[in-house]
Design a protein around this motif. Sequence first.
Motif, mmCIF file in Angstrom:
data_model
loop_
_atom_site.group_PDB
_atom_site.id
_atom_site.type_symbol
_atom_site.label_atom_id
_atom_site.label_comp_id
_atom_site.label_asym_id
_atom_site.label_seq_id
_atom_site.Cartn_x
_atom_site.Cartn_y
_atom_site.Cartn_z
ATOM 1 N N VAL A 156 12.239 9.776 -5.519
ATOM 2 C CA VAL A 156 13.283 9.136 -4.725
ATOM 3 C C VAL A 156 13.315 9.679 -3.301
ATOM 4 O O VAL A 156 13.461 8.921 -2.341
ATOM 5 N N LYS A 157 13.136 11.017 -3.171
ATOM 6 C CA LYS A 157 13.357 11.637 -1.872
ATOM 7 C C LYS A 157 12.402 11.087 -0.811
ATOM 8 O O LYS A 157 12.829 10.645 0.253
ATOM 9 N N SER A 158 11.124 11.088 -1.117
ATOM 10 C CA SER A 158 10.176 10.619 -0.096
ATOM 11 C C SER A 158 10.311 9.112 0.101
ATOM 12 O O SER A 158 10.136 8.614 1.212
ATOM 13 N N SER A 159 10.649 8.392 -0.977
ATOM 14 C CA SER A 159 10.855 6.951 -0.823
ATOM 15 C C SER A 159 11.964 6.677 0.177
ATOM 16 O O SER A 159 11.853 5.799 1.037
ATOM 17 N N LEU A 160 13.035 7.475 0.055
ATOM 18 C CA LEU A 160 14.180 7.279 0.927
ATOM 19 C C LEU A 160 13.796 7.562 2.381
ATOM 20 O O LEU A 160 14.165 6.808 3.287
ATOM 21 N N GLY A 161 13.039 8.631 2.594
ATOM 22 C CA GLY A 161 12.616 8.962 3.956
ATOM 23 C C GLY A 161 11.825 7.845 4.581
ATOM 24 O O GLY A 161 12.117 7.378 5.686
ATOM 25 N N LEU A 162 10.810 7.374 3.835
ATOM 26 C CA LEU A 162 9.985 6.285 4.356
ATOM 27 C C LEU A 162 10.828 5.034 4.557
ATOM 28 O O LEU A 162 10.672 4.316 5.547
ATOM 29 N N ALA A 198 13.899 -1.628 -2.748
ATOM 30 C CA ALA A 198 12.864 -1.750 -3.774
ATOM 31 C C ALA A 198 12.126 -0.439 -3.971
ATOM 32 O O ALA A 198 11.886 -0.015 -5.109
ATOM 33 N N ILE A 199 11.763 0.241 -2.878
ATOM 34 C CA ILE A 199 10.944 1.439 -3.043
ATOM 35 C C ILE A 199 11.776 2.586 -3.627
ATOM 36 O O ILE A 199 11.279 3.371 -4.437
ATOM 37 N N VAL A 200 13.072 2.644 -3.273
ATOM 38 C CA VAL A 200 13.901 3.710 -3.832
ATOM 39 C C VAL A 200 14.122 3.472 -5.325
ATOM 40 O O VAL A 200 14.027 4.399 -6.134
ATOM 41 N N ALA A 201 14.358 2.215 -5.692
ATOM 42 C CA ALA A 201 14.519 1.900 -7.111
ATOM 43 C C ALA A 201 13.253 2.281 -7.870
ATOM 44 O O ALA A 201 13.298 2.895 -8.947
ATOM 45 N N MET A 202 12.101 1.939 -7.290
ATOM 46 C CA MET A 202 10.847 2.275 -7.938
ATOM 47 C C MET A 202 10.657 3.782 -8.041
ATOM 48 O O MET A 202 10.220 4.296 -9.073
ATOM 49 N N GLY A 203 11.034 4.513 -6.953
ATOM 50 C CA GLY A 203 10.935 5.964 -6.981
ATOM 51 C C GLY A 203 11.766 6.527 -8.127
ATOM 52 O O GLY A 203 11.306 7.401 -8.873
ATOM 53 N N LYS A 262 11.922 8.997 -13.603
ATOM 54 C CA LYS A 262 12.389 9.037 -14.994
ATOM 55 C C LYS A 262 11.230 8.902 -15.972
ATOM 56 O O LYS A 262 11.288 9.390 -17.089
ATOM 57 N N MET A 263 10.198 8.200 -15.530
ATOM 58 C CA MET A 263 9.109 7.877 -16.456
ATOM 59 C C MET A 263 8.107 8.991 -16.628
ATOM 60 O O MET A 263 7.110 8.813 -17.311
ATOM 61 N N ARG A 264 8.334 10.094 -15.936
ATOM 62 C CA ARG A 264 7.287 11.102 -15.885
ATOM 63 C C ARG A 264 6.836 11.557 -17.268
ATOM 64 O O ARG A 264 5.664 11.795 -17.505
ATOM 65 N N CYS A 311 0.840 -1.207 0.000
ATOM 66 C CA CYS A 311 0.000 0.000 0.000
ATOM 67 C C CYS A 311 0.870 1.251 0.000
ATOM 68 O O CYS A 311 0.758 2.098 -0.872
ATOM 69 N N SER A 312 1.784 1.322 0.963
ATOM 70 C CA SER A 312 2.613 2.524 1.010
ATOM 71 C C SER A 312 3.610 2.519 -0.145
ATOM 72 O O SER A 312 4.011 3.573 -0.617
ATOM 73 N N PHE A 313 3.955 1.331 -0.611
ATOM 74 C CA PHE A 313 4.857 1.243 -1.765
ATOM 75 C C PHE A 313 4.233 1.941 -2.970
ATOM 76 O O PHE A 313 4.867 2.744 -3.649
ATOM 77 N N LEU A 314 2.980 1.653 -3.236
ATOM 78 C CA LEU A 314 2.328 2.253 -4.393
ATOM 79 C C LEU A 314 2.081 3.739 -4.180
ATOM 80 O O LEU A 314 2.159 4.529 -5.111
ATOM 81 N N ALA A 315 1.799 4.118 -2.929
ATOM 82 C CA ALA A 315 1.408 5.500 -2.688
ATOM 83 C C ALA A 315 2.606 6.441 -2.633
ATOM 84 O O ALA A 315 2.534 7.569 -3.113
ATOM 85 N N VAL A 316 3.718 5.989 -2.052
ATOM 86 C CA VAL A 316 4.804 6.917 -1.760
ATOM 87 C C VAL A 316 5.905 6.901 -2.817
ATOM 88 O O VAL A 316 6.708 7.813 -2.898
ATOM 89 N N SER A 317 5.934 5.861 -3.675
ATOM 90 C CA SER A 317 7.090 5.704 -4.562
ATOM 91 C C SER A 317 7.102 6.658 -5.755
ATOM 92 O O SER A 317 7.652 6.345 -6.788
#
Lengths: 206, 197
Positions: free
Chosen positions: B38-44, B150-155, B160-162, B29-35
């Motif tokens: 990179v910055k917020s992924s790293l914090g979480l 995993a979450i930072v990689a996804m972030g 990049k995909m924006r 859940c948080s993976f999909l929401a926060v990723s």
Amino acid sequence: MATMKSRAIFVTGLWRENPVFRQILGICSALAVTNLLVNTLIMSLGLIFVTSMSNVTVSILRGVTPPRIRMMVQTLVIASYVIIVDITLKAYLPDISQALGPYVGLIITNCIIMGRCEAFARNNPVLPSLLDGIASGCGYAFVLLSVAFFREMLGFGTFFGVRVMPAAWTNWTIMVMAPGAFFMLGAFIWVVRSFGPKEEKPETAR
Amino acid sequence: MELGLSAFVIFFAAIFTNNILLTNFLGMCSFLAVSREVKSSLGLGFAVIFVMTCTSALNYLVYYHLLVPLGLEHFRFIVFIIVIAAFVQLVEMVIERSSPVLYVILGIFLPLITVNCAILGVALFMIIRNYTFLQSVAYGAGGGIGWTLAIVAMGGIRQKMRGAPVPKSLEGPGITLIIAGLMALAFIGFTGMIQIQ
């Protein structure tokens, strides 16, 4: 009033605000338990039970729960029902309990239940809350069973353990492994969302 | 569960071969929401590593020194979730008082963690697999680091995909799940190295 309203609640829970497709809640277990239909079915039944019963309980307690500690109360209510499910499974279906492992316990942190308690049961009387719980639970079960149907079919060539694919069929092992779950759910969300946000016709078709 | 499996092996297995997010689907859940970046992924991620390591130790002690002697194993779900919630609350208060810098980095993420199923999942896995204390802590730390990886990689990928032309209805969770699938596929490549259950 009762029939109209309960119908609306059901449509909302099952399709319009389907917890998995529309709100992206409860993904963890949606991915983890869907490699076999039997496991998925048991898991869904457990979830329907927990959602509806904790909705009812939270709704009964809604007048006496101080708003400050309501999250704690809700968590405890949910955890109690999960324990009931866990003990029941261990007693009557030990094999499936083994296969589901920690995911039964993880129903507690399934955001669907907390979400429904917080969004609906907290402000509504008991009967609509019960219906809402059942509807959300069924919405979740519907998604899980469809995902599991395809994963089991492609991954094992079986349907509820009965072989349906022809003998020449080669199992797509990837489907029962982790990536298959991600691909399948991603594709499902894609298909469902392509119907557009206002689409309601498939509800009657199903 | 072979007894020879050292804490060290479990630590690395939890990061790579048995990545808690990509093979056990915990904390989606948080993976999909926060990723989204990179910055917020790293914090979480940091918050998860910290809480997961500490709560797996705490839950181990509570389970084996309080619940088992009293014969209350069935209440572990309730007890674990209370331990986690109380710990997160405590950490939040301590950090707020003692380190404003850390509070800015982790503060907003801490409340999210109580409902992160990865934390509870780690506690339940360690009971099911009969880990020792050291193994449990290693599993908690490794699980947290793997989740963060995993979450930072996804972030990074999503950042990049924006500008990428993704079909309208596949945007958001759909494409994230498919990318996660590809990542899981890549992580399966590690499987040959070590295997825990």
